[in-house]
Design an enzyme around this catalytic site. Structure first.
Site, PDB file in Angstrom:
ATOM      1  N   GLU A 145       0.832  -1.207   0.000  1.00 27.84           N
ATOM      2  CA  GLU A 145       0.000   0.000   0.000  1.00 27.84           C
ATOM      3  C   GLU A 145       0.868   1.260   0.000  1.00 27.84           C
ATOM      4  O   GLU A 145       0.701   2.181   0.811  1.00 27.84           O
ATOM      5  CB  GLU A 145      -0.955  -0.028   1.199  1.00 27.84           C
ATOM      6  CG  GLU A 145      -1.893  -1.231   1.138  1.00 27.84           C
ATOM      7  CD  GLU A 145      -2.888  -1.293   2.288  1.00 27.84           C
ATOM      8  OE1 GLU A 145      -2.788  -0.461   3.216  1.00 27.84           O
ATOM      9  OE2 GLU A 145      -3.785  -2.167   2.253  1.00 27.84           O
ATOM     10  N   GLU A 222      -3.826  -9.020  -0.165  1.00 30.41           N
ATOM     11  CA  GLU A 222      -4.384  -8.806   1.171  1.00 30.41           C
ATOM     12  C   GLU A 222      -5.894  -8.671   1.045  1.00 30.41           C
ATOM     13  O   GLU A 222      -6.383  -7.882   0.230  1.00 30.41           O
ATOM     14  CB  GLU A 222      -3.788  -7.555   1.821  1.00 30.41           C
ATOM     15  CG  GLU A 222      -4.246  -7.327   3.259  1.00 30.41           C
ATOM     16  CD  GLU A 222      -3.520  -6.143   3.895  1.00 30.41           C
ATOM     17  OE1 GLU A 222      -2.280  -6.029   3.700  1.00 30.41           O
ATOM     18  OE2 GLU A 222      -4.177  -5.337   4.570  1.00 30.41           O
TER      19      GLU A 222
END
Length: 531
Positions: A145, A222
């Protein structure tokens, strides 16, 4: 190291051979065989032991996951302990080896962005050099991220990090865990250098992957971020509840006063989903190579959706003490070949209350539920169902489920209404440990009634003492808002259970653990410590 014919030093490295391949339309292949990646993300801590690396603690976590059917670990989001990789080699796990949680743009004031300009090259290449001989490591992740997704520096840095990685290892694919699925806004994607696209969350968009991302291969790096407290049950709704409901809320509004979250798999953080929702999608499409669920275990910190006194996460399939939550058995029924029949919730309620009874099962056509010998009906999974349900008015007694295949019983499970707390039961995962000062025995503590039934709401405070060749390394109960020190030899049961971790010293002998609590029997257990 040889000097003038004399060996001055030596090192032994285990290694292995395997073939891996990602196919755009058919997913992941291991040694030529199609394999769905059934993975979890793991933080580095070992629950009550904290961040210390202990081989037995890691082995226990991995064994619990392996028994669930998990076949892959994502090391989120930093260099893993070498001991973890050694165990993954030995136990047959795949590993996504992840290097960075941030690059030059910060997520927090004092995080790695301060060191990235000077150290990223050496840190990246040192990690690859250290880990590349591990056959369990099947791909590299260069970030999680990353904020540079959103500006052009992301393209430049992606190309640099991929180049630095491939200078050392060209045998493994490279990914980065991305959140921005609009390619016109994602500058890491625009680098066109990732071998496999890693997507975090956004599960509703996965079905269109082949159409929207031509030429690309997929891994769900994820997923989920569902929330549960082991053994706590609120009446489930018809849809997933999001706690907190949006990014403007730091914490859930009108959550539970005791800082619990229902274990029915119907609560998730606003960016996530229930466990069943995402797994149904991953399971359905061959081109979706697999998933890494956030997370395998609860971990210290990030207690979404609550503020203090909550101090550890609710995301785990397994709680901080290592006790599986109910959803563990959903995954086990889907990810393993074991016969599974798991019934929830407990059977201690107010008379007449309508209770939602769920059963996770596999390798069977149907499940029949009985209450005190009377059939409450047969249920069969329909379509993509992952569990079956009954609405049952509570009546004290025995709830029994029987799974059948072709009319023959596969498994039978019973839950009985428990009486008042009467006894403490102690059971160790290992009765014999090594006297090397590091080995551990995990002792499960249960509060039961006079007939041996676990009391599902028991919160008795239990004191522990030890004599002999060992010590208490920690205690826990899996309750995310328990502020008692994890090193303290006193622990309240949470929903009938708690845990004691016994550590050996360097002497052979016996270790005697004693558990005491007012109004309950005093109980002991013996562990042997040997060379």
């Amino acid at each position: 190291l040889n000097s003038n014919g004399s060996i001055e030093d030596s090192s032994s490295v285990n290694f292995g051979f395997r073939n891996i391949h990602f196919d755009r339309e058919n997913g992941f292949f291991l040694n030529g065989k199609s394999v769905k990646i059934k993975g979890v993300c793991l933080h580095h801590d070992a629950g009550a032991l904290g961040a210390v690396v202990n081989v037995r603690a890691i082995e226990r976590q991995l064994q619990i996951l392996k028994d669930m059917g998990c076949n892959a670990i994502r090391t989120s989001h930093n260099a893993p302990a070498p001991e973890l990789l050694d165990l993954c080699d030995k136990m047959g796990f795949l590993v996504m080896d992840e290097v960075f949680d941030m690059w030059a743009k910060k997520k927090n004031k004092f995080d790695y962005h301060l060191d990235f300009p000077q150290w990223h090259k050496q840190d990246l290449q040192d990690q690859i050099l250290r880990d590349r001989n591990h056959p369990s490591v099947f791909m590299w992740s260069i970030g999680n991220e990353i904020r540079e997704q959103f500006d052009s520096s992301g393209t430049r840095l992606t190309k640099e990090l991929v180049r630095l990685t491939k200078e050392i290892d060209t045998s493994r694919p490279i990914t980065s865990a991305l959140t921005e699925m609009d390619t016109t806004k994602n500058f890491i994607y625009q680098a066109k250098d990732l071998d496999v696209l890693g997507w975090n969350y956004n599960e509703k968009m996965y079905s269109d992957f082949l159409k929207k991302y031509p030429g690309q291969k997929f891994i769900a790096s994820e997923t989920v971020s569902a929330l549960e407290s082991r053994g706590h049950y609120d009446t489930p709704g018809d849809t997933t509840m999001f706690w907190p409901s949006n990014s403007k809320e730091k914490y859930v509004v009108n959550g539970n006063k005791d800082f619990t979250v229902s274990a029915y798999d119907d609560v998730a953080a606003y960016w996530g989903s229930s466990h069943e929702t995402t797994w149904k999608i991953i399971k359905k499409y061959p081109f979706l190579s697999g998933t890494f669920v956030w997370t395998g275990f609860d971990y210290l910190g990030e207690p979404t959706p609550y503020p203090f006194p909550a101090r550890s996460s609710y995301f785990g399939i397994v709680d901080l003490a290592g006790f599986p939550k109910d959803v563990y058995y959903m995954y086990q029924s889907e990810w393993s070949d074991k016969n599974v029949l798991h019934l929830l919730p407990h059977w201690n309620w107010k008379p007449g209350k309508i209770v939602n009874v769920w059963a996770y099962y596999n390798n069977a056509d149907e499940v029949e539920l009985y209450l005190n010998g009377k059939s409450l009906g047969v249920r069969k999974k329909q379509g993509d169902d992952l569990h079956v349900t009954w609405k049952v008015p509570f009546e004290s007694g025995t709830l029994k489920a029987i799974s059948r295949r072709d009319g023959k019983t596969v498994l039978t499970k019973e839950i009985k209404t428990a009486g008042k707390p009467a006894k403490i039961l102690l059971s160790a995962d290992r009765d014999n440990i090594s006297s090397n000062s590091n080995d551990l025995s995990y002792v499960t503590v249960q509060v039961v009634d006079k007939d041996g039934n676990i009391v599902p709401n028991a919160d008795n405070e239990i004191s522990f003492s030890i004599t002999g060749t060992g010590s208490i390394a920690g205690t826990d109960n899996g309750y995310q808002a328990d502020t008692t020190s994890l090193k303290r030899p006193i622990r309240k049961a949470f929903n009938g259970k708690c845990l004691v971790i016994i550590q050996s010293n360097n002497k052979q002998g016996t270790i005697l653990l004693k558990a005491t609590s007012p109004h309950l029997n005093t109980t002991t257990i013996t562990i042997n410590s040997k060379k």
